[in-house]
Design a protein around this motif. Sequence first.
Motif, PDB file in Angstrom:
ATOM      1  N   ILE A   1      70.745  -9.366 -87.771  1.00 54.57           N
ATOM      2  CA  ILE A   1      69.528 -10.105 -87.397  1.00 54.57           C
ATOM      3  C   ILE A   1      68.563  -9.242 -86.577  1.00 54.57           C
ATOM      4  O   ILE A   1      67.371  -9.188 -86.897  1.00 54.57           O
ATOM      5  CB  ILE A   1      69.895 -11.420 -86.689  1.00 54.57           C
ATOM      6  CG1 ILE A   1      70.575 -12.356 -87.690  1.00 54.57           C
ATOM      7  CG2 ILE A   1      68.662 -12.077 -86.086  1.00 54.57           C
ATOM      8  CD1 ILE A   1      71.193 -13.580 -87.084  1.00 54.57           C
ATOM      9  N   PRO A   2      69.008  -8.520 -85.549  1.00 58.80           N
ATOM     10  CA  PRO A   2      68.055  -7.646 -84.847  1.00 58.80           C
ATOM     11  C   PRO A   2      67.512  -6.521 -85.729  1.00 58.80           C
ATOM     12  O   PRO A   2      66.354  -6.126 -85.600  1.00 58.80           O
ATOM     13  CB  PRO A   2      68.862  -7.075 -83.685  1.00 58.80           C
ATOM     14  CG  PRO A   2      69.970  -8.026 -83.483  1.00 58.80           C
ATOM     15  CD  PRO A   2      70.284  -8.584 -84.832  1.00 58.80           C
TER      16      PRO A   2
ATOM     17  N   PHE B   1      66.851  -6.737 -88.878  1.00 54.40           N
ATOM     18  CA  PHE B   1      65.792  -7.326 -89.693  1.00 54.40           C
ATOM     19  C   PHE B   1      64.454  -7.223 -88.968  1.00 54.40           C
ATOM     20  O   PHE B   1      63.410  -7.057 -89.596  1.00 54.40           O
ATOM     21  CB  PHE B   1      66.075  -8.801 -89.996  1.00 54.40           C
ATOM     22  CG  PHE B   1      66.786  -9.045 -91.282  1.00 54.40           C
ATOM     23  CD1 PHE B   1      66.214  -8.723 -92.488  1.00 54.40           C
ATOM     24  CD2 PHE B   1      68.032  -9.619 -91.287  1.00 54.40           C
ATOM     25  CE1 PHE B   1      66.866  -8.958 -93.677  1.00 54.40           C
ATOM     26  CE2 PHE B   1      68.708  -9.858 -92.465  1.00 54.40           C
ATOM     27  CZ  PHE B   1      68.118  -9.524 -93.674  1.00 54.40           C
ATOM     28  N   LYS B   2      64.468  -7.344 -87.654  1.00 52.83           N
ATOM     29  CA  LYS B   2      63.232  -7.300 -86.882  1.00 52.83           C
ATOM     30  C   LYS B   2      62.797  -5.874 -86.560  1.00 52.83           C
ATOM     31  O   LYS B   2      61.615  -5.608 -86.411  1.00 52.83           O
ATOM     32  CB  LYS B   2      63.399  -8.096 -85.598  1.00 52.83           C
ATOM     33  CG  LYS B   2      63.629  -9.567 -85.874  1.00 52.83           C
ATOM     34  CD  LYS B   2      63.796 -10.349 -84.605  1.00 52.83           C
ATOM     35  CE  LYS B   2      64.108 -11.776 -84.948  1.00 52.83           C
ATOM     36  NZ  LYS B   2      63.183 -12.722 -84.393  1.00 52.83           N
ATOM     37  N   LEU B   3      63.735  -4.946 -86.440  1.00 50.01           N
ATOM     38  CA  LEU B   3      63.403  -3.581 -86.066  1.00 50.01           C
ATOM     39  C   LEU B   3      62.945  -2.713 -87.239  1.00 50.01           C
ATOM     40  O   LEU B   3      62.060  -1.871 -87.070  1.00 50.01           O
ATOM     41  CB  LEU B   3      64.614  -2.908 -85.415  1.00 50.01           C
ATOM     42  CG  LEU B   3      64.975  -3.371 -84.022  1.00 50.01           C
ATOM     43  CD1 LEU B   3      66.299  -2.749 -83.603  1.00 50.01           C
ATOM     44  CD2 LEU B   3      63.889  -3.001 -83.049  1.00 50.01           C
TER      45      LEU B   3
ATOM     46  N   PRO C   1      61.085  -3.082 -90.040  1.00 55.45           N
ATOM     47  CA  PRO C   1      59.686  -2.987 -90.481  1.00 55.45           C
ATOM     48  C   PRO C   1      58.819  -2.094 -89.584  1.00 55.45           C
ATOM     49  O   PRO C   1      57.874  -1.477 -90.063  1.00 55.45           O
ATOM     50  CB  PRO C   1      59.186  -4.437 -90.438  1.00 55.45           C
ATOM     51  CG  PRO C   1      60.410  -5.248 -90.582  1.00 55.45           C
ATOM     52  CD  PRO C   1      61.497  -4.476 -89.897  1.00 55.45           C
ATOM     53  N   GLY C   2      59.141  -1.975 -88.330  1.00 58.68           N
ATOM     54  CA  GLY C   2      58.403  -1.097 -87.429  1.00 58.68           C
ATOM     55  C   GLY C   2      58.553   0.372 -87.782  1.00 58.68           C
ATOM     56  O   GLY C   2      57.737   1.198 -87.391  1.00 58.68           O
TER      57      GLY C   2
ATOM     58  N   PRO D   1      63.091  -4.634 -94.619  1.00 63.42           N
ATOM     59  CA  PRO D   1      64.089  -5.302 -93.771  1.00 63.42           C
ATOM     60  C   PRO D   1      65.373  -5.691 -94.498  1.00 63.42           C
ATOM     61  O   PRO D   1      66.404  -5.888 -93.863  1.00 63.42           O
ATOM     62  CB  PRO D   1      63.375  -6.537 -93.247  1.00 63.42           C
ATOM     63  CG  PRO D   1      62.054  -6.587 -93.862  1.00 63.42           C
ATOM     64  CD  PRO D   1      61.820  -5.343 -94.635  1.00 63.42           C
TER      65      PRO D   1
ATOM     66  N   ALA E   1      68.728  -4.027 -93.817  1.00 62.96           N
ATOM     67  CA  ALA E   1      69.564  -4.408 -92.674  1.00 62.96           C
ATOM     68  C   ALA E   1      70.912  -4.943 -93.136  1.00 62.96           C
ATOM     69  O   ALA E   1      71.881  -4.908 -92.378  1.00 62.96           O
ATOM     70  CB  ALA E   1      68.846  -5.439 -91.824  1.00 62.96           C
TER      71      ALA E   1
END
Length: 56
Positions: free
Chosen positions: A15-16, A18-20, A22-23, A28, A31
């Motif tokens: 889950i984290p 998935f958020k990291l 794209p940066g 994502p 992940a």
Amino acid sequence: MEGLLYIVMAALVVIPMFKLLPGYGINPLWALICAIPLGLIVLLWVMAARADRRAS
């Protein structure tokens, strides 16, 4: 019981990510590779390489 523990631990990592991702310009969905052994290490290595390239 071990299967449930594995799913919970994988979710705590995926889950984290998935958020990291794209940066760093990474899809994502990559992940999900964190759910296999050594997958997290590979993704962290790729993220570090992209961060180094972006900084210069």
